[in-house]
Design an enzyme around this catalytic site. Structure first.
Site, PDB file in Angstrom:
ATOM      1  N   HIS A   1       0.829  -1.219   0.000  1.00 37.07           N
ATOM      2  CA  HIS A   1       0.000   0.000   0.000  1.00 37.07           C
ATOM      3  C   HIS A   1       0.857   1.261   0.000  1.00 37.07           C
ATOM      4  O   HIS A   1       0.414   2.301   0.489  1.00 37.07           O
ATOM      5  CB  HIS A   1      -0.947   0.033   1.210  1.00 37.07           C
ATOM      6  CG  HIS A   1      -1.686  -1.250   1.430  1.00 37.07           C
ATOM      7  ND1 HIS A   1      -2.909  -1.512   0.865  1.00 37.07           N
ATOM      8  CD2 HIS A   1      -1.353  -2.368   2.120  1.00 37.07           C
ATOM      9  CE1 HIS A   1      -3.315  -2.727   1.227  1.00 37.07           C
ATOM     10  NE2 HIS A   1      -2.383  -3.265   1.977  1.00 37.07           N
TER      11      HIS A   1
ATOM     12  N   SER B   1      15.908  20.389 -16.027  1.00 36.35           N
ATOM     13  CA  SER B   1      14.743  21.243 -16.219  1.00 36.35           C
ATOM     14  C   SER B   1      15.196  22.527 -16.910  1.00 36.35           C
ATOM     15  O   SER B   1      16.303  23.005 -16.681  1.00 36.35           O
ATOM     16  CB  SER B   1      14.120  21.559 -14.863  1.00 36.35           C
ATOM     17  OG  SER B   1      13.414  22.786 -14.913  1.00 36.35           O
TER      18      SER B   1
ATOM     19  N   LYS C   1      17.467  20.368 -11.105  1.00 37.42           N
ATOM     20  CA  LYS C   1      16.711  19.137 -11.334  1.00 37.42           C
ATOM     21  C   LYS C   1      17.488  18.051 -12.060  1.00 37.42           C
ATOM     22  O   LYS C   1      18.341  18.314 -12.887  1.00 37.42           O
ATOM     23  CB  LYS C   1      15.435  19.438 -12.144  1.00 37.42           C
ATOM     24  CG  LYS C   1      14.375  20.224 -11.415  1.00 37.42           C
ATOM     25  CD  LYS C   1      13.899  19.554 -10.127  1.00 37.42           C
ATOM     26  CE  LYS C   1      12.953  18.410 -10.414  1.00 37.42           C
ATOM     27  NZ  LYS C   1      11.699  18.877 -10.994  1.00 37.42           N
TER      28      LYS C   1
ATOM     29  N   GLU D   1       9.810   7.666 -16.724  1.00 40.45           N
ATOM     30  CA  GLU D   1       8.475   8.266 -16.841  1.00 40.45           C
ATOM     31  C   GLU D   1       7.860   7.982 -18.206  1.00 40.45           C
ATOM     32  O   GLU D   1       6.666   7.697 -18.331  1.00 40.45           O
ATOM     33  CB  GLU D   1       8.555   9.778 -16.608  1.00 40.45           C
ATOM     34  CG  GLU D   1       8.850  10.119 -15.160  1.00 40.45           C
ATOM     35  CD  GLU D   1       9.098  11.610 -14.982  1.00 40.45           C
ATOM     36  OE1 GLU D   1       8.415  12.214 -14.165  1.00 40.45           O
ATOM     37  OE2 GLU D   1       9.984  12.160 -15.667  1.00 40.45           O
TER      38      GLU D   1
END
Ligand code: ARG
Length: 473
Positions: free
Chosen positions: A166, A286, A292, A299
């Site tokens: 979970h 980024s 970043k 992704e």
């Protein structure tokens, strides 16, 4: 700028009964050369096997058959060498092959389509194509990712992290055990691909348009030379694409596994986990936030899943209402399969790179273990070993956790003495408070004990290196 123009229509293979060619709108929706050219080398192979059989059975003159086989092989070699390009005004790759043969050989080229139809031709070439892609997934792509995972599992052997359920911290586990879980999933993906290879190894050629052909053909000989079995029903073999569904299903499950791994990579690489440091080659920055380092490969792998699953749904939808036998709807099989193949392959490779070129920060593992009362189950099991029924032990530790939460403490901060003060039944529980001990107590098959995981790791190294030897990788 001049507007690009569509190539001039060539005479279709079926033009005899028509006074005019198809409208531009029909060609736009119907012409498939721009994508089915990917089948060309498989179609050339199948066509050569067919032509050789026609000659051997004297269905066409032996010298024509010889010329056809030689020319089909030459075309294949020229395509491989980049000297011949599959392009032109032809409706599809099958028309392109026949036109090219006829331009090169004259009348012999006009005999190649004896005793076959594009329906059995395309079903054959497509099966052979899918089979070769499945082979590549099994022999090359999937093992590449498995090797990257096994290498990392080896590198982080002994590192204990929380196992989550979970998405809540649950129990300590070896990070290597989690990495090997993906190796197992991928092994089943490879097994599914092997079953797809079998489904593809059934030869439709000889089925003609739908009912067979009125010539003394030798299907067994053609099947042998293409390493297939002979299909048993001509209507079935020209019109089903269940092999493509099975392939897309296998690709979809593979993609689902990649996507789960991708999600783990995103979590591990996040500022919250800080467990994985992505290599420069497998992360992006980024345009605005200079600090970043983003896991774009992972992704995108996650993001491309919908498109792969969509192709499976599309293929099933194409099939579900088709009357027997061949219907042009079936031409929709190819773009779905091609795109799913390219997408999944690129995702396997980017995940292999992402895993191989990143580094686990072992120093972050300790912080992950510090919160989440990870050893609560161990403590309950300690009470069980003292004779308490598990449900009572569960309740006792549950009460303890409630108490600790109230004090803002984690179980990892407690020692045996302080626990025994709260509840004397916890006396003697020191061993239950050590994450490493918790891991090593799970020493049965499938468990996360160091010995067990080390043995699984050895097994995978052996298997993958044996396979690399066998496939020459
Ligand atoms: N391009 C077609 C396909 O992919 C080839 C078969 C055409 N057959 C026909 N009867 N129109 O399915």
């Amino acid at each position: 700028m001049t507007k690009p123009r569509a190539p001039k229509p060539s005479r279709a293979l079926w033009s005899g009964r028509f006074a005019s060619g198809p409208a531009d709108s029909l060609r736009e929706v119907g012409d498939s050369l721009r994508f089915d050219r990917r089948l060309v080398r498989h179609d050339l192979r199948a066509s050569a096997a067919h032509a050789a059989m026609l000659g051997a059975r004297r269905i066409i003159p032996a010298k024509d058959a010889k010329a056809l086989v030689a020319e089909l092989r030459r075309m294949d070699a020229e395509i491989e060498a980049g000297k011949l390009r599959v392009e032109g005004p032809d409706e599809d790759v099958h028309s392109w092959i026949e036109r090219t043969l006829t331009e090169r050989l004259g009348d012999a080229g006009r005999r190649v389509h004896t005793a076959r139809s594009r329906n059995d031709q395309v079903a054959t070439a497509f099966r052979l194509w899918v089979r070769d892609e499945a082979v590549q997934f099994v022999a090359t792509d999937i093992p590449a990712l498995q090797r990257a995972l096994v290498q990392q599992a080896d590198a982080v052997m002994g590192v204990v992290v929380p196992a989550y359920t979970h998405l809540q911290r649950g129990q300590p586990v070896l990070l290597s055990h989690q990495l090997l879980a993906y190796v197992e999933m991928l092994a089943r993906d490879a097994e599914r691909m092997i079953r797809v290879m079998d489904a593809c190894s059934v030869l439709p050629l000889g089925s003609g348009a739908a009912t067979g052909v009125p010539y003394p053909i030798d299907r067994a000989a053609v099947a042998r030379s293409l390493a297939c079995d002979v299909s048993r029903n001509s209507m079935d073999s020209v019109s089903d694409r269940d092999f493509a569904v099975e392939y897309l299903a296998a690709l979809s499950l593979l993609q689902a596994h990649l996507s789960r791994l991708a999600e783990d990579v995103c979590l591990w690489a996040s500022s919250e986990w800080r467990l994985l440091e992505l290599g420069d080659e497998v992360s992006t920055g980024s345009s605005i936030m200079p600090q970043k380092r983003n896991p774009d490969g992972a992704e995108l792998t996650r993001g491309k899943s919908g498109r792969v699953f969509g192709h499976l749904a599309a293929m099933l939808t194409t099939l579900k209402g088709l009357p027997m036998t061949y219907n042009r709807d079936l031409q929709e099989d190819k773009e779905a399969v091609f795109d799913a193949t390219d997408t999944v392959r690129s995702c396997v490779l980017v995940m292999a790179d992402t895993v191989a070129r990143s580094r686990f920060r072992e120093e972050s593992a300790g912080a992950l273990l510090a919160r989440g009362h990870l050893l609560a189950t161990e403590l309950a099991d300690h009470l069980v070993r003292g004779g308490l029924p598990f449900r009572d032990a569960h309740e006792a530790v549950g009460a303890l956790v409630r108490e600790l939460d109230g004090r803002g403490k984690d179980l990892s901060e407690m020692d045996e003495r302080s626990l025994a003060r709260i509840d004397p039944r916890f006396r003697g529980c020191a061993a239950a408070l050590d994450p490493k001990t918790a891991v090593d107590r799970r020493a049965h098959a499938g468990g996360t004990a160091t010995k067990q995981v080390a043995s699984e790791l050895r097994r995978w190294k052996r298997e993958l290196s044996a396979q690399a030897g066998a496939s020459g990788a």
